[in-house]
Write a protein that holds these residues in place. Sequence first.
Motif, mmCIF file in Angstrom:
data_model
loop_
_atom_site.group_PDB
_atom_site.id
_atom_site.type_symbol
_atom_site.label_atom_id
_atom_site.label_comp_id
_atom_site.label_asym_id
_atom_site.label_seq_id
_atom_site.Cartn_x
_atom_site.Cartn_y
_atom_site.Cartn_z
ATOM 1 N N LEU A 95 0.992 -1.307 -0.036
ATOM 2 C CA LEU A 95 -0.055 0.048 -0.023
ATOM 3 C C LEU A 95 0.839 1.181 0.087
ATOM 4 C CD1 LEU A 95 -3.296 0.603 1.182
ATOM 5 C CD2 LEU A 95 -1.883 1.557 2.532
ATOM 6 N N ALA A 96 2.159 1.065 0.726
ATOM 7 C CA ALA A 96 2.860 2.380 0.854
ATOM 8 C C ALA A 96 3.427 2.732 -0.508
ATOM 9 C CB ALA A 96 3.838 2.310 2.225
ATOM 10 N N VAL A 97 3.896 1.716 -1.051
ATOM 11 C CA VAL A 97 4.626 1.777 -2.295
ATOM 12 C C VAL A 97 3.862 2.332 -3.394
ATOM 13 C CG1 VAL A 97 5.735 0.415 -4.181
ATOM 14 C CG2 VAL A 97 6.446 0.049 -2.054
ATOM 15 N N LEU A 98 2.518 1.733 -3.599
ATOM 16 C CA LEU A 98 1.600 2.337 -4.393
ATOM 17 C C LEU A 98 1.103 3.566 -4.162
ATOM 18 C CD1 LEU A 98 -0.625 -1.019 -4.919
ATOM 19 C CD2 LEU A 98 1.170 -0.079 -6.488
ATOM 20 N N LEU A 99 0.936 3.995 -3.106
ATOM 21 C CA LEU A 99 0.575 5.360 -2.416
ATOM 22 C C LEU A 99 1.766 6.467 -3.132
ATOM 23 C CD1 LEU A 99 -1.285 7.034 -0.612
ATOM 24 C CD2 LEU A 99 0.482 6.658 1.165
ATOM 25 N N ILE A 100 3.117 5.798 -3.032
ATOM 26 C CA ILE A 100 3.902 6.869 -3.151
ATOM 27 C C ILE A 100 4.170 7.050 -4.877
ATOM 28 C CG2 ILE A 100 6.733 7.058 -3.526
ATOM 29 C CD1 ILE A 100 6.920 5.782 -0.849
ATOM 30 N N PHE A 101 3.703 5.919 -5.573
ATOM 31 C CA PHE A 101 3.815 6.002 -7.001
ATOM 32 C C PHE A 101 2.436 6.999 -7.344
ATOM 33 C CE2 PHE A 101 5.679 1.587 -7.857
ATOM 34 C CZ PHE A 101 6.816 2.116 -7.760
ATOM 35 N N ALA A 102 1.352 6.757 -6.554
ATOM 36 C CA ALA A 102 0.168 7.732 -6.901
ATOM 37 C C ALA A 102 0.543 9.118 -6.600
ATOM 38 C CB ALA A 102 -0.941 7.108 -6.375
ATOM 39 N N MET A 103 1.319 9.453 -5.611
ATOM 40 C CA MET A 103 1.544 10.817 -5.019
ATOM 41 C C MET A 103 2.669 11.516 -6.055
ATOM 42 S SD MET A 103 1.900 10.386 -0.899
ATOM 43 C CE MET A 103 2.334 12.131 -0.687
ATOM 44 N N THR A 104 3.543 10.521 -6.746
ATOM 45 C CA THR A 104 4.523 11.344 -7.439
ATOM 46 C C THR A 104 4.325 11.216 -9.017
ATOM 47 O OG1 THR A 104 5.769 9.137 -7.406
ATOM 48 C CG2 THR A 104 6.321 10.833 -5.940
ATOM 49 N N PHE A 105 3.905 10.174 -9.483
ATOM 50 C CA PHE A 105 3.666 10.165 -10.975
ATOM 51 C C PHE A 105 2.304 9.949 -11.376
ATOM 52 C CE2 PHE A 105 5.845 6.240 -10.351
ATOM 53 C CZ PHE A 105 5.007 5.091 -11.015
ATOM 54 N N GLY A 106 1.191 9.925 -10.687
ATOM 55 C CA GLY A 106 -0.207 10.086 -11.049
ATOM 56 C C GLY A 106 -0.659 8.586 -11.295
ATOM 57 N N LEU A 107 -0.078 7.593 -10.432
ATOM 58 C CA LEU A 107 -0.695 6.216 -10.755
ATOM 59 C C LEU A 107 -2.282 6.081 -10.243
ATOM 60 C CD1 LEU A 107 0.605 3.049 -11.177
ATOM 61 C CD2 LEU A 107 0.252 3.116 -8.788
ATOM 62 N N ALA A 108 -3.128 6.337 -10.935
ATOM 63 C CA ALA A 108 -4.526 6.022 -10.617
ATOM 64 C C ALA A 108 -5.275 5.085 -11.387
ATOM 65 C CB ALA A 108 -5.301 7.454 -10.646
ATOM 66 N N GLU A 109 -5.539 5.355 -12.688
ATOM 67 C CA GLU A 109 -6.155 4.471 -13.195
ATOM 68 C C GLU A 109 -5.105 3.269 -13.540
ATOM 69 O OE1 GLU A 109 -5.909 7.451 -14.490
ATOM 70 O OE2 GLU A 109 -7.851 8.241 -14.046
ATOM 71 N N GLN A 110 -3.791 3.383 -13.687
ATOM 72 C CA GLN A 110 -2.783 2.377 -13.896
ATOM 73 C C GLN A 110 -2.677 1.368 -12.782
ATOM 74 O OE1 GLN A 110 -2.347 5.700 -14.049
ATOM 75 N NE2 GLN A 110 -2.248 6.298 -16.172
ATOM 76 N N GLY A 111 -3.116 1.845 -11.565
ATOM 77 C CA GLY A 111 -3.224 0.743 -10.760
ATOM 78 C C GLY A 111 -3.846 -0.370 -10.840
ATOM 79 N N ILE A 112 -4.967 -0.242 -11.903
ATOM 80 C CA ILE A 112 -5.739 -1.384 -11.938
ATOM 81 C C ILE A 112 -4.648 -2.762 -12.277
ATOM 82 C CG2 ILE A 112 -7.464 -2.322 -13.515
ATOM 83 C CD1 ILE A 112 -8.482 0.529 -13.742
ATOM 84 N N ILE A 113 -3.930 -2.537 -12.874
ATOM 85 C CA ILE A 113 -2.891 -3.761 -13.343
ATOM 86 C C ILE A 113 -2.389 -4.313 -12.247
ATOM 87 C CG2 ILE A 113 -0.651 -2.484 -13.586
ATOM 88 C CD1 ILE A 113 -2.294 -4.634 -16.167
ATOM 89 N N PHE A 114 -2.249 -3.886 -10.961
ATOM 90 C CA PHE A 114 -2.092 -4.473 -9.845
ATOM 91 C C PHE A 114 -3.076 -5.197 -9.135
ATOM 92 C CE2 PHE A 114 1.168 -0.820 -10.176
ATOM 93 C CZ PHE A 114 2.409 -1.467 -10.523
ATOM 94 N N VAL A 115 -4.258 -5.208 -9.378
ATOM 95 C CA VAL A 115 -5.113 -5.732 -8.558
ATOM 96 C C VAL A 115 -5.137 -7.282 -8.907
ATOM 97 C CG1 VAL A 115 -7.627 -6.209 -8.670
ATOM 98 C CG2 VAL A 115 -6.911 -3.925 -8.654
#
Length: 113
Positions: free
Chosen positions: A46-66
């Motif tokens: 969760l922390a790694v994905l949160l950092i990704f979302a905060m820095t380079f806008g990983l929102a819709e692209q996070g679907i791939i990790f589900v």
Amino acid sequence: MIFFILVVGGSYGLFTETGAITSLIAKAVIKFKGKRHETWSFIFILAVLLIFAMTFGLAEQGIIFVPFIAMMAISMGYDALVGVAVVVLAAAVGYARSLTGPFNVANAQQVAS
């Protein structure tokens, strides 16, 4: 946005064909399953994905990790909803608290001017 989704989809195909992600998940499950600190693995993800979302806008692209994180949650004895919740929560909070996300910064600059 379309370019990001294409890159993420291509990366998913590459990781699936090589088996890199599945072997990484298997090692993580073997290492953490049944231990006292197995929930820390989800907090770390969760922390790694949160950092990704905060820095380079990983929102819709996070679907791939589900699928990967849901598979990890199921193999550790949790529900698949835990894997989905980790990704969705990280993407939502990271996007809302974005520091340098290209989508939020671009919108904020247009609103400010």
